[in-house]
Design a protein around this motif. Structure first.
Motif, PDB file in Angstrom:
ATOM      1  N   HIS A  26      -1.378  -0.653   2.893  1.00 46.35           N
ATOM      2  CA  HIS A  26      -1.078  -1.228   1.582  1.00 46.35           C
ATOM      3  C   HIS A  26      -0.431  -2.608   1.697  1.00 46.35           C
ATOM      4  O   HIS A  26      -0.056  -3.206   0.680  1.00 46.35           O
ATOM      5  CB  HIS A  26      -0.116  -0.306   0.824  1.00 46.35           C
ATOM      6  N   LYS A  47      -3.830   0.238  -1.843  1.00 43.56           N
ATOM      7  CA  LYS A  47      -5.082   0.996  -1.793  1.00 43.56           C
ATOM      8  C   LYS A  47      -4.870   2.399  -2.375  1.00 43.56           C
ATOM      9  O   LYS A  47      -4.510   3.343  -1.665  1.00 43.56           O
ATOM     10  CB  LYS A  47      -5.582   1.080  -0.352  1.00 43.56           C
ATOM     11  N   ARG A  48      -5.137   2.526  -3.657  1.00 43.31           N
ATOM     12  CA  ARG A  48      -4.926   3.809  -4.324  1.00 43.31           C
ATOM     13  C   ARG A  48      -6.026   4.814  -4.021  1.00 43.31           C
ATOM     14  O   ARG A  48      -5.947   5.962  -4.446  1.00 43.31           O
ATOM     15  CB  ARG A  48      -4.772   3.590  -5.829  1.00 43.31           C
ATOM     16  N   GLU A  49      -7.040   4.379  -3.293  1.00 39.21           N
ATOM     17  CA  GLU A  49      -8.064   5.332  -2.884  1.00 39.21           C
ATOM     18  C   GLU A  49      -7.615   6.162  -1.684  1.00 39.21           C
ATOM     19  O   GLU A  49      -8.246   7.184  -1.357  1.00 39.21           O
ATOM     20  CB  GLU A  49      -9.369   4.604  -2.549  1.00 39.21           C
ATOM     21  N   ILE A  50      -6.529   5.759  -1.027  1.00 39.11           N
ATOM     22  CA  ILE A  50      -6.010   6.537   0.096  1.00 39.11           C
ATOM     23  C   ILE A  50      -5.415   7.837  -0.429  1.00 39.11           C
ATOM     24  O   ILE A  50      -4.692   7.840  -1.440  1.00 39.11           O
ATOM     25  CB  ILE A  50      -4.955   5.724   0.884  1.00 39.11           C
ATOM     26  N   LYS A  51      -5.706   8.908   0.254  1.00 35.47           N
ATOM     27  CA  LYS A  51      -5.251  10.228  -0.183  1.00 35.47           C
ATOM     28  C   LYS A  51      -3.740  10.258  -0.366  1.00 35.47           C
ATOM     29  O   LYS A  51      -2.983   9.874   0.521  1.00 35.47           O
ATOM     30  CB  LYS A  51      -5.676  11.275   0.836  1.00 35.47           C
ATOM     31  N   GLU A  54      -3.562   8.200  -5.071  1.00 38.00           N
ATOM     32  CA  GLU A  54      -4.474   8.066  -6.208  1.00 38.00           C
ATOM     33  C   GLU A  54      -3.732   7.955  -7.540  1.00 38.00           C
ATOM     34  O   GLU A  54      -4.189   7.272  -8.464  1.00 38.00           O
ATOM     35  CB  GLU A  54      -5.438   9.253  -6.271  1.00 38.00           C
ATOM     36  N   ASP A  55      -2.600   8.672  -7.645  1.00 36.62           N
ATOM     37  CA  ASP A  55      -1.889   8.702  -8.918  1.00 36.62           C
ATOM     38  C   ASP A  55      -0.635   7.834  -8.912  1.00 36.62           C
ATOM     39  O   ASP A  55       0.219   7.966  -9.798  1.00 36.62           O
ATOM     40  CB  ASP A  55      -1.542  10.133  -9.321  1.00 36.62           C
ATOM     41  N   PRO A 507      -5.821   8.666 -12.109  1.00 31.06           N
ATOM     42  CA  PRO A 507      -6.582   9.899 -11.924  1.00 31.06           C
ATOM     43  C   PRO A 507      -5.673  11.129 -11.875  1.00 31.06           C
ATOM     44  O   PRO A 507      -4.589  11.097 -11.287  1.00 31.06           O
ATOM     45  CB  PRO A 507      -7.288   9.682 -10.581  1.00 31.06           C
TER      46      PRO A 507
END
Length: 774
Positions: A26, A47-51, A54-55, A507
């Motif tokens: 990040h 990077k909010r796509e990293i597990k 996301e939220d 999400p």
């Protein structure tokens, strides 16, 4: 030590265990030489796509956002139970302690400490106070506004009793109740409290909530008797945190604070029993009943001194058993069961409610261990007519105590005592174990209210259940010297951080948490008398919460709540099928064969479930007689277990409720045949309940796809079941015979059913398999 130095130590410890590499993704280097600058710089490529991220709030741009934990990337990474994997996809090699998360949270508030005048300005002339909150950082779906991961707060905390010291699980960022290799032990489950400068404002579902905003209006439409006068949250006053208070000179600009939390708890169940029925001759009165164990404050809960837990962790005191025989002045404490009292439910001594169903004393009292004049003990459970013996009374019975209670947590800050004289305490509950720790009450109620068809919704539970956070009652006004106010009706509400403007929706498709929650949305609400807390009415007619209305001791209540088919879903198991069929209480959420000890040896309550036996060449179902089963004795022998029920998550729990409802439909019990125009809902419910109770669940278990009987059913019907498949064996009961604490029930008809989320395959007796979509 300055907070930044403590944060450096935390980052240094975690960096080598995969955290540095993870946060570098990040653009954050937690080993930077100038860590303060690194933590406050803008991070343009989070990077909010990293597990696990996301939220994380889209408004979050820094590792530390002053006075906003939810927008602080570092705090989110450390506090979120979903941040568990490193850059290689493997589990991180170490996790932060609770104390470390607390330190970083303090740094969020302390990196740019505001002045008291600035906080007053933000409050916009609204009331301010030093208030105590229980708090948790939660993934987005479990929060108040459900926009992003954030802190949730309540002025009520719920700790749970146990027999073993607590265990903090770093991966889940929470406490777990299980004890490895000891399925009959219960870890105590603490609650975490902190002091905040708080503002009093009217309910606002877009700014802070409360959680399940105005849900009582919906409950009133479904069940106006149980939930009269629902009110409107937008007209109610709620305390909402503005700024966390902690020790040192970094909390408020220009001040060096000392924040002290004090806890006060009380258990007065025995005293209340004798106040209520003493005039009928129990043998005890004042001044004795004002002494321990009639009323006691020690041995309930105390503050943790574990440095890894940090401050504000309230621990129930560990005891070797969930209940103990009571002693007074060095002797067993007995009481006279009033002669011809004739108030019982099953074999429990019953103390009726007063006006408006208020509980001045425990509703149910254990009175089945008789003490003879020579001190000899007589176990009345061994008598077939135990219920009659208790009803007739006129004997001495042993009292038992549990270590539940209620009270308050207050914060004292001498440096603010003059400028902020108002102090608002938290309501603290120390209550019974939750046998479904991974299925919260709120999650179940949200699903039930929003997703379940209306007809099924009306016919599921006799009493429409709610969460404790849905209640709008003040805390226990009867506790002597407690600083509670009768107008404080939102003490159990769950609120969020106060928003100044709308935020983006993040999400919600993130993993569910698997840890104990000590906030009241995970606890049961109040009714008949309750599981976690009951209610009473004081001298001026004010209805309020009170723990003393629960069973004495609590397993006495547990037996009745469990047997009355999910009277409190998501905390009390449905053991209706463990005991002989009851025409008023059909199974609603069945326990599996393993969970009630038909298979294996771990029944949740220590009572093995029913079995088929031969009597005079005829099949009967044999049960332990309900009146003769003693949960208090089982608790003394440490026979309770949550080893199996604790594995049931909310998805599995929902499936059970729906599967059971669909089985009743397959058996011909359909809601539309009862809920008709001109028929009152209460009448329809009574009728459909009677029809459901004509069937009893003998067996319920999950089935593998290669099960021979399932294959036969699928082949015969040319239908294939998918997903989780469960096998039900239900029967229509006939005559009952009571023999030596056992009950033998005639089998009039037997039906086997296989159930998946959509289809049902069934066979009556030796008939043919039939398939249905229900």
């Amino acid at each position: 030590m300055a907070l930044i130095e403590e944060v450096k130590k935390i980052c240094s410890r975690l960096a080598v265990h995969g955290w540095r590499d993870l946060l570098l993704q990040h653009g954050l280097d937690i080993t930077a030489s100038d860590l303060k600058t690194e933590l406050t710089k803008v991070l343009p490529h989070i990077k909010r796509e990293i597990k696990g991220f996301e939220d994380f709030a889209l408004e979050g741009k820094r590792a530390i956002e002053p006075r906003n934990p939810a927008r602080s990337l570092l705090f989110h990474a450390l506090a979120s139970p979903n941040v568990v994997s490193g850059v290689d996809g493997r589990e991180l090699r170490a996790f932060p302690t609770l104390a470390e998360i607390d330190t970083v949270e303090n740094y969020v508030y302390g990196i740019q400490p505001p002045s008291l005048l600035e906080l007053r300005a933000r409050a916009n002339r609204a009331n301010l106070a030093i208030a105590v909150f229980a708090s948790e950082y939660r993934p987005a779906p479990e929060t108040v506004l459900q926009k992003h991961a954030e802190m949730c707060y309540s002025r009520t905390g719920v700790a749970r009793v146990g027999t073993v010291e607590p265990l903090y699980n770093g991966r889940s960022r929470g406490f777990l109740p299980f004890v490895e290799k000891n399925p009959h032990a219960f870890r105590v489950l603490p609650a975490r409290y902190s002091a905040y400068l708080a503002v009093q404002v009217k309910g606002n579902k877009d700014r802070f909530g409360p959680m399940r905003y105005n849900v009582r209006q919906e409950l009133n439409r479904l069940d106006p008797y149980t939930y009269p006068n629902p009110g409107d949250d937008k007209l109610r006053d709620f305390w909402v945190p503005l700024h966390k208070l902690f020790n040192g000179n970094e909390c408020l600009r220009g001040l060096n604070l000392q924040v002290i939390l004090k806890a006060h708890h009380i258990n007065e169940k025995l005293r209340r029993i004798h106040l209520e029925i003493g005039p009928q001759g129990t043998g005890w009165q004042e001044p004795d009943i004002s002494n321990p164990p009639f009323i006691f404050t020690e041995g309930i809960a105390e503050w943790s001194n574990n440095p890894d837990y940090g401050t504000g962790i309230l621990l129930p005191v560990v005891h070797p058993h969930l209940v103990e025989p009571a002693e007074y002045k060095g002797k067993p404490l007995t009481f006279k069961v009033p002669k011809d009292y004739n108030q019982t439910l099953s074999s429990s001594l019953y103390i009726p409610a007063s006006d408006r169903d208020a509980r001045h004393a425990p509703e149910y009292v254990h009175a089945r261990l008789q003490i003879l004049p020579n001190g000899q003990q007589v176990d009345l459970n061994e008598q077939e007519n135990v219920a009659e013996i208790v009803a007739k009374g006129d004997y001495d019975a042993l009292h038992y105590i549990d270590f539940t209670g209620d009270g308050w947590i207050e914060a004292i800050c001498p440096e603010l005592a003059v400028v902020l004289p108002r102090r608002v305490p938290a309501y603290s509950l120390v209550t019974a174990p939750d046998f479904f720790p991974n299925a919260d009450q709120r999650e179940l109620m949200d699903w039930w209210q929003q997703s379940v068809p209306r007809a099924l919704k009306k016919s599921t539970w006799r009493i429409t259940p709610n969460t404790l956070s849905d209640e709008r009652l003040p805390p226990n006004l009867e506790i002597k010297n407690a600083p509670f106010r009768k107008e404080d009706t939102t003490v159990t509400a769950v609120v969020s951080f106060l928003l100044d403007k709308p935020v983006h929706q993040m999400p919600l498709e993130v993993p569910e948490t698997n840890r104990n929650s000590y906030l009241p949305d995970a606890a049961a609400g109040v009714f008949a008398p309750g599981w976690d807390v009951s209610f009473d009415i004081n001298g001026d007619g004010t209805k309020h919460l009170a723990a003393y209305g629960l069973g004495s001791p609590f397993p006495e209540d547990s037996k009745l709540c469990a047997a009355l088919s999910t009277f409190w879903p998501a905390v009390a198991p449905d053991s209706a099928r463990t005991f002989e069929p009851n025409e008023n209480w059909p199974t609603i959420s069945p326990l599996t064969d393993e969970e009630i000890g038909q298979v294996g040896n771990l029944p949740w309550d220590g009572v093995a479930g029913p079995r088929i036996v031969k009597r005079a060449n005829q099949d009967f179902v044999e049960y332990a007689a309900f009146d003769n089963v003693d949960y208090v004795k089982n608790a003394l022998q440490n026979q309770f277990s949550l080893a199996l029920t604790g594995k049931v998550d909310i998805r599995k729990y929902k499936f059970r409720v729906l599967a059971m409802a669909r089985v009743y439909r397959a058996l011909g019990v359909k809601e539309e045949d009862f809920y008709k125009t001109g028929v009152a809902d209460t009448q329809a419910f009574g009728q459909i309940t009677t029809e459901k109770a004509k069937w009893s669940v003998l067996s319920f278990r999950k089935i593998s796809a290669d099960d021979a009987e399932l294959k036969e059913a699928q082949s015969s019907t040319n239908m294939k079941l998918h997903g989780d498949v469960y096998r039900f064996q239900v029967y229509r009961p006939g005559n009952k015979n009571y023999v030596a604490q056992r009950v033998f029930v005639e089998i009039k008809e037997m039906v086997i059913l296989f159930v998946d989320p959509i289809q049902i395959l069934s066979k009556k007796g030796n008939g043919k398999w039939e398939g249905k979509n229900i």
